[in-house]
Write a protein that holds these residues in place. Structure first.
Motif, PDB file in Angstrom:
ATOM      1  N   TYR A 108       0.857  -1.187   0.000  1.00  0.00           N
ATOM      2  CA  TYR A 108       0.000   0.000   0.000  1.00  0.00           C
ATOM      3  C   TYR A 108       0.892   1.236   0.000  1.00  0.00           C
ATOM      4  O   TYR A 108       2.074   1.184   0.333  1.00  0.00           O
ATOM      5  N   GLU A 109       0.313   2.347  -0.429  1.00  0.00           N
ATOM      6  CA  GLU A 109       1.013   3.625  -0.448  1.00  0.00           C
ATOM      7  C   GLU A 109       0.217   4.629   0.367  1.00  0.00           C
ATOM      8  O   GLU A 109      -0.990   4.774   0.163  1.00  0.00           O
ATOM      9  N   LEU A 110       0.916   5.291   1.290  1.00  0.00           N
ATOM     10  CA  LEU A 110       0.267   6.322   2.095  1.00  0.00           C
ATOM     11  C   LEU A 110       0.016   7.557   1.241  1.00  0.00           C
ATOM     12  O   LEU A 110       0.850   7.944   0.424  1.00  0.00           O
ATOM     13  N   CYS A 118      -5.739   8.703   8.326  1.00  0.00           N
ATOM     14  CA  CYS A 118      -4.791   8.466   7.244  1.00  0.00           C
ATOM     15  C   CYS A 118      -5.497   7.734   6.105  1.00  0.00           C
ATOM     16  O   CYS A 118      -6.509   7.068   6.304  1.00  0.00           O
ATOM     17  N   ARG A 119      -4.945   7.869   4.907  1.00  0.00           N
ATOM     18  CA  ARG A 119      -5.548   7.270   3.718  1.00  0.00           C
ATOM     19  C   ARG A 119      -4.456   6.540   2.944  1.00  0.00           C
ATOM     20  O   ARG A 119      -3.304   6.969   2.934  1.00  0.00           O
ATOM     21  N   ILE A 120      -4.843   5.452   2.299  1.00  0.00           N
ATOM     22  CA  ILE A 120      -3.880   4.687   1.513  1.00  0.00           C
ATOM     23  C   ILE A 120      -4.497   4.246   0.189  1.00  0.00           C
ATOM     24  O   ILE A 120      -5.716   4.221   0.030  1.00  0.00           O
ATOM     25  N   GLU A 121      -3.610   3.926  -0.747  1.00  0.00           N
ATOM     26  CA  GLU A 121      -3.986   3.198  -1.956  1.00  0.00           C
ATOM     27  C   GLU A 121      -3.442   1.791  -1.793  1.00  0.00           C
ATOM     28  O   GLU A 121      -2.271   1.600  -1.458  1.00  0.00           O
ATOM     29  N   ALA A 122      -4.309   0.792  -2.000  1.00  0.00           N
ATOM     30  CA  ALA A 122      -3.931  -0.601  -1.766  1.00  0.00           C
ATOM     31  C   ALA A 122      -3.766  -1.346  -3.081  1.00  0.00           C
ATOM     32  O   ALA A 122      -4.528  -1.125  -4.029  1.00  0.00           O
ATOM     33  N   THR A 167      -2.081  -0.201   9.606  1.00  0.00           N
ATOM     34  CA  THR A 167      -0.729   0.157   9.188  1.00  0.00           C
ATOM     35  C   THR A 167       0.026   0.662  10.418  1.00  0.00           C
ATOM     36  O   THR A 167      -0.585   0.898  11.466  1.00  0.00           O
ATOM     37  N   GLN A 169       0.895   3.515  10.898  1.00  0.00           N
ATOM     38  CA  GLN A 169       0.335   4.840  11.177  1.00  0.00           C
ATOM     39  C   GLN A 169      -1.045   4.748  11.827  1.00  0.00           C
ATOM     40  O   GLN A 169      -1.660   5.754  12.138  1.00  0.00           O
ATOM     41  N   CYS A 172      -6.084   2.906   8.528  1.00  0.00           N
ATOM     42  CA  CYS A 172      -6.217   3.854   7.424  1.00  0.00           C
ATOM     43  C   CYS A 172      -7.355   3.450   6.496  1.00  0.00           C
ATOM     44  O   CYS A 172      -7.577   2.263   6.251  1.00  0.00           O
ATOM     45  N   ILE A 174      -8.995   2.933   2.912  1.00  0.00           N
ATOM     46  CA  ILE A 174      -8.489   2.589   1.581  1.00  0.00           C
ATOM     47  C   ILE A 174      -9.301   3.398   0.574  1.00  0.00           C
ATOM     48  O   ILE A 174     -10.493   3.167   0.408  1.00  0.00           O
TER      49      ILE A 174
END
Length: 194
Positions: A108-110, A118-122, A167, A169, A172, A174
């Motif tokens: 995943y990318e923060l 927080c938000r991520i791309e999975a 995560t 952090q 988060c 997605i």
């Protein structure tokens, strides 16, 4: 003292129905995460060992010619229930072959913070022919909104994807899924948190 009547048949029926209900919820999707627990080999081994112990107690009682102590469940009842539970746990192994595997988040990318969370791309690993689909519904204002994301398999089955990921952090949201097949991105879709 008169022997207590056995409740073996209704208890066995209740046990079988409970397992069937759990299996149904696993197959339907809401309890898919429970599949790893109920089909774990160690759980089956523990149930078989308990059944063997109870079978030994029952046989020892029979060979010794002792009358069963007054109780709601005799050793025969416990033995029958434990073997039924072991057989049902053994049958859960079939679910592993029937149900498609859950897609795994490989990385995943923060994303930059917006607000408190927080938000991520999975990125998930899929199979040839898989597609990402949005599940939509209506909110209280009768507006269309995304309520979930699924991976749809070529055979018609599907697996619901989580909307949050733990995560370092914290938990988060997605906001976007990327479907990777053989290392190449084949599909992507915005998540609920976007």
């Amino acid at each position: 003292m008169p022997p207590v009547s056995s409740d073996l048949v209704p208890l066995t029926w209740a046990l079988v129905c409970s397992f069937l209900a759990i299996f149904g919820l696993v197959v339907a999707g809401p309890l898919r995460g429970l599949l790893a627990v109920i089909s774990h080999p160690y759980l089956l081994i523990a149930a078989a060992i308990l059944s063997l112990i109870l079978t030994g107690l029952f046989l020892a009682e029979r060979f010794a010619g002792e009358s069963a102590p007054r109780s709601l469940l005799s050793t025969r009842d416990l033995m029958a229930l434990s073997w039924t539970a072991a057989a049902l746990l053994g049958s859960s192994q079939l679910l592993r072959f029937i149900l498609p595997p859950m897609p795994v988040i490989t990385r995943y990318e923060l994303l930059p913070k917006v607000g408190d969370g927080c938000r991520i791309e999975a990125y998930i690993k899929g199979e040839e022919g898989d597609e990402l689909w949005r599940l939509t519904g209506l909110n209280r204002k009768s507006e269309k909104e995304v309520v979930g994301i699924i991976v749809r398999r070529p055979g018609g089955s599907s697996a619901r994807l989580p909307v949050k990921e733990n995560t370092p952090q914290g938990e988060c949201s997605i906001v976007k899924y990327h479907l990777m097949v053989n290392g190449i991105e084949s599909d992507q879709v915005d998540g609920i948190g976007e």
